[in-house]
Design an enzyme around this catalytic site. Structure first.
Site, PDB file in Angstrom:
ATOM      1  N   VAL A 269       1.011  -0.995  -0.072  1.00  0.00           N
ATOM      2  CA  VAL A 269      -0.036  -0.014  -0.059  1.00  0.00           C
ATOM      3  C   VAL A 269       0.908   1.244  -0.054  1.00  0.00           C
ATOM      4  O   VAL A 269       1.699   1.252   1.034  1.00  0.00           O
ATOM      5  CB  VAL A 269      -0.980   0.049   1.244  1.00  0.00           C
ATOM      6  CG1 VAL A 269      -1.721   1.311   1.195  1.00  0.00           C
ATOM      7  CG2 VAL A 269      -1.821  -1.138   1.196  1.00  0.00           C
ATOM      8  N   SER A 270       0.851   1.897  -1.110  1.00  0.00           N
ATOM      9  CA  SER A 270       1.787   3.004  -1.151  1.00  0.00           C
ATOM     10  C   SER A 270       1.808   4.085  -0.156  1.00  0.00           C
ATOM     11  O   SER A 270       0.542   4.269   0.508  1.00  0.00           O
ATOM     12  CB  SER A 270       1.623   3.737  -2.556  1.00  0.00           C
ATOM     13  OG  SER A 270       1.900   2.901  -3.681  1.00  0.00           O
TER      14      SER A 270
END
Length: 243
Positions: free
Chosen positions: A80-81
């Protein structure tokens, strides 16, 4: 998935989410950027902890990337950036309610943010080549209440459906080039936001389709590099990113 089952947990998650947004807004301001109101609202709304697996709430709301899959050597295969980066790219895309958006690289959280921005009439499609990643994204989106997001397991270098186009395409994985399929699926005037390694650094480029070609509009540095990257190739008729 982090269990948020009591009123205190819900309040803590909301407080941590608010603090994360304040950090993102401060970072934008320091860089001379504006955090769009619609993006800020999405960040304050989407429960990021539902997309970060078993991470505790403090970890889930850190302003940093969170790895969700590693290979046998421990190398990150999916994450998840970092929310500051997602916010920046969403702002670059200039999304509006009612638009059709394709996300390349599926973590779930970013697709939920996009849905918040383009609803109620807009649509979000997210695609990834790894079925384990798309299955996970689908589960997380359903659990978070974003069951309207279309999740596709396929190679994003190919056209999803002939003739189907999007107002914006956001690429959440590093790319060395722009495959022809991305241009083919971008509506006239549409924006492609993609991290490209140019001049030795990874930069998030905004490329706009005009008269069948891509024109560079803007870029922000989003990664470092210690050696010159390869020259980005562009098929005939496609404009190179502008400095």
């Amino acid at each position: 998935m982090t269990d948020v089952s009591t009123d205190n947990d819900v309040e803590e998650a909301a407080a941590l989410r608010a603090a994360m947004v304040e950090q993102i807004a401060a970072r934008h301001q320091a860089l001379g950027l504006t955090l769009p109101a619609v993006v800020e609202r999405a960040l304050r709304t989407v429960p990021r902890h539902l997309f970060t697996g078993d991470a505790d709430l403090n970890t889930a709301y850190q302003n940093a990337a969170h790895v969700t899959k590693r290979n046998e050597l421990g190398k990150s295969m999916s994450s998840v950036s970092a929310p500051w980066l997602q916010a920046m790219m969403l702002g670059q895309a200039r999304l509006k309610p009612g638009e059709r958006v394709l996300e390349i690289g599926s973590g779930g959280y970013n697709a939920a943010l996009i849905q918040e921005v383009v609803e109620p009439a807009g649509s979000v499609t997210t695609i990834d080549i790894d079925p384990e990643i798309t299955d996970r994204a689908q589960r997380c989106l359903m659990d978070a209440g974003y069951d309207g997001v279309e999740v596709i397991c396929a190679d994003a270098e190919d056209v999803i459906e002939p003739g189907r186009t999007f107002d914006a395409i956001i690429v959440t994985v590093g790319s060395w080039d722009v495959p022809p399929a991305w241009l083919a699926q971008l509506a006239e005037g549409g924006r492609l936001v993609v991290p490209l390694r140019t001049w030795g650094l990874t930069r998030s480029w905004v490329l706009e389709r005009q008269d069948g070609a891509l024109t560079g509009r803007h870029h922000e540095t989003c990664g470092r590099g210690d050696r010159p990257g390869p020259r980005v190739r562009h098929p005939p008729g496609r404009a190179s990113p502008a400095a």
